[in-house]
Design an enzyme around this catalytic site. Structure first.
Site, PDB file in Angstrom:
ATOM      1  N   ASP A  22       0.818  -1.226   0.000  1.00 34.48           N
ATOM      2  CA  ASP A  22       0.000   0.000   0.000  1.00 34.48           C
ATOM      3  C   ASP A  22       0.845   1.266   0.000  1.00 34.48           C
ATOM      4  OD1 ASP A  22      -2.414  -1.592   0.297  1.00 34.48           O
ATOM      5  OD2 ASP A  22      -1.860  -1.819   2.404  1.00 34.48           O
ATOM      6  N   LYS A  25       2.472   2.150  -5.026  1.00 37.17           N
ATOM      7  CA  LYS A  25       3.158   1.619  -6.211  1.00 37.17           C
ATOM      8  C   LYS A  25       2.335   1.809  -7.469  1.00 37.17           C
ATOM      9  CE  LYS A  25       3.513  -2.493  -4.466  1.00 37.17           C
ATOM     10  NZ  LYS A  25       2.932  -2.174  -3.146  1.00 37.17           N
ATOM     11  N   GLY A  49      -4.388  -4.514  -4.627  1.00 25.80           N
ATOM     12  CA  GLY A  49      -5.058  -3.548  -5.478  1.00 25.80           C
ATOM     13  C   GLY A  49      -4.201  -2.330  -5.721  1.00 25.80           C
ATOM     14  N   HIS A  50      -4.138  -1.896  -6.972  1.00 26.95           N
ATOM     15  CA  HIS A  50      -3.468  -0.659  -7.323  1.00 26.95           C
ATOM     16  C   HIS A  50      -4.534   0.356  -7.722  1.00 26.95           C
ATOM     17  CE1 HIS A  50       0.677  -2.632  -8.361  1.00 26.95           C
ATOM     18  NE2 HIS A  50       0.470  -2.484  -7.081  1.00 26.95           N
ATOM     19  N   GLN A 233       2.571  -6.623  -3.401  1.00 24.88           N
ATOM     20  CA  GLN A 233       2.590  -6.242  -1.997  1.00 24.88           C
ATOM     21  C   GLN A 233       3.968  -5.692  -1.630  1.00 24.88           C
ATOM     22  OE1 GLN A 233       1.397  -9.591  -2.702  1.00 24.88           O
ATOM     23  NE2 GLN A 233      -0.737  -9.496  -2.101  1.00 24.88           N
ATOM     24  N   LYS A 340       3.120  10.304  -0.608  1.00 30.23           N
ATOM     25  CA  LYS A 340       2.271  10.873   0.447  1.00 30.23           C
ATOM     26  C   LYS A 340       3.017  11.801   1.409  1.00 30.23           C
ATOM     27  CE  LYS A 340      -1.573   7.707   0.233  1.00 30.23           C
ATOM     28  NZ  LYS A 340      -2.647   7.032   0.988  1.00 30.23           N
TER      29      LYS A 340
END
Length: 437
Positions: A22, A25, A49-50, A233, A340
């Site tokens: 998470d 990527k 999930g991307h 992951q 982020k």
């Protein structure tokens, strides 16, 4: 985005998560895909999930590499991935409904293993069984499918195209699985014919995409095509190098890119490690730098820290340089992409974990012991926050001086330069920094 081309020189590049997944990527891969010929997924399943935000909307991809959103890019699902055919066909249908051409651009390894209905049920039954270790899986059948692969009782994509072989392998699998379901879990089990017919139907739908992808990629690299390999992951969910047993069931590290695609490891000359400017993880397991509940909720809401696959809230904490430095070592990371940074904009001070104290001893390297991981007390370095907006920055000089100092400090701790910085969800909120460090 004029500088994007200058950020990529190697024909084969691996992008790996250097925390617990998470890390963002999907966005980094999507941007790098603009100058790639092939984008390749090498491990995991539809448990990952991307999320990619484009001008035409938000895309959440679980199996298909995000390079599919760029015309002219070919995408490969490698042999190291476990595939739920229903999930794959739903994802293809979603892309088509949004005007994305898939056929002729997506290739699925004939050697990839399949997720079958009994894998999904087994995953949930094990997770809920009293007395078993609760891992916090997504319940998608990923672990049980990899388990069958290791036990040499798995069913591969190529097996679907030999009906007699598929029939025999499925019959033997159900003899064992139904016995386990009935006796250990009190579950009725599965009917052979229903699964057999359902998966032959999937075989027909998947046929246009199935290929010898190892050969396809070998030929592409021989022609000096630019190939981007994406992990699903993070490093600390790796089956060998992660916080075992609170891990996934595949090799998430850069070495998994070779095993999971049939490409030789000598092909990789650039390995990008993606980290958040803080740390998150989903599910159970150790997390030494986890925030208190107040700061947890603040960062979770600002960073939209909810799983792309399950919607589960992520646990959040300070940046753990011990954890990430280990990732740099086992992956051979040559440069960092930090995401982020903007989520930290409003903090007066920011902490970075530089060591652990455990039973009177100071650890500078990440311990293998699960007990040490669970009980270690982080040793922090405290840095001043920048208390100003970074989300509008488009060049290094637009960033506050203290934000630049923070990035350089992380680079120093991890021993790798920062080449990419993300300050928001959108692709234009991305800075290419050369080799800051």
């Amino acid at each position: 985005m004029a500088s994007v081309k200058n950020a990529r020189r190697s024909p084969a590049c691996v992008v790996v998560g250097a925390q617990w997944g998470d890390e963002g990527k999907g966005k980094i891969i999507d941007i790098l895909s603009q100058d790639a010929d092939y984008v390749v997924r090498y491990q995991g399943g539809n448990n990952a999930g991307h999320t990619v935000v484009k001008a035409r909307g938000e895309f959440v991809l679980h199996l298909v590499p995000s390079g599919i959103l760029h015309d002219g890019v070919r995408c490969v699902i490698g042999n190291g991935v476990v595939i739920d055919p229903e999930a794959l066909m739903q994802e293809i249908a979603m892309l088509r409904s949004k005007g994305i051409r898939v056929q002729g651009r997506l290739f699925v390894s004939e050697r990839a293993h399949l997720i079958l209905p009994y894998h999904r049920i087994y995953d949930r039954l094990r997770e809920d069984k009293k007395g078993f270790i609760k891992i916090g899986t997504t319940g998608r059948g990923i672990g049980p499918s990899y388990g069958d692969k290791a036990l040499r009782s798995g069913i591969r994509v190529v097996d679907l195209y030999e009906p007699a072989l598929f029939r025999e392998k499925l019959r033997r699998a159900l003899l064992e699985k139904n016995e386990i379901f009935r006796k250990l879990y009190g579950y009725k089990g599965f009917a052979f014919e229903a699964i057999y017919k359902q998966y032959l139907g999937y075989a027909a739908k998947m046929r246009p995409y199935v290929a010898d992808t190892s050969l396809l990629l070998f030929q592409a690299l021989e022609r000096r095509k630019r190939v981007l390999f994406e992990g699903a992951q993070g490093t600390h969910l790796d089956i060998d190098h992660g916080t075992y047993p609170f891990v996934t069931s595949s090799s998430t590290c850069s070495g998994g890119a070779a095993a999971g695609t049939g490409v030789p490891p000598t092909a990789f000359s650039r390995i990008i490690g993606v980290v958040k400017a803080y740390t998150t993880r989903v599910g159970e397991g150790p997390f030494p730098t986890e925030f208190d509940s107040r700061l947890m909720e603040k960062i979770r809401q600002k960073g939209k820290e909810f799983g792309a696959t399950t919607g589960r809230p992520r646990r959040c904490g300070w940046f753990d340089a011990v954890l990430a430095r280990y990732s740099c070592r086992v992956n051979g990371i040559t440069e960092l992409a930090i995401t982020k940074l903007d989520v930290l904009d409003g903090l007066e001070e920011i902490k970075v974990c530089v060591g652990y104290r455990y039973r009177g001893k100071l650890y500078r390297e990440f311990p293998a012991s699960l007990t040490a991981q669970l009980e270690a007390v982080p040793v922090y370095e405290t840095l001043p926050g920048w208390m100003s907006d970074t989300s509008s920055a488009r060049r290094l000089k637009d960033l506050p001086a203290r934000a630049i100092s923070y990035l350089k400090r992380l680079s120093g701790h991890l021993g790798a330069p920062v080449s990419i910085l993300s300050v928001g969800q959108h692709e234009d909120q991305t800075l290419f920094l050369g080799r800051l460090g």
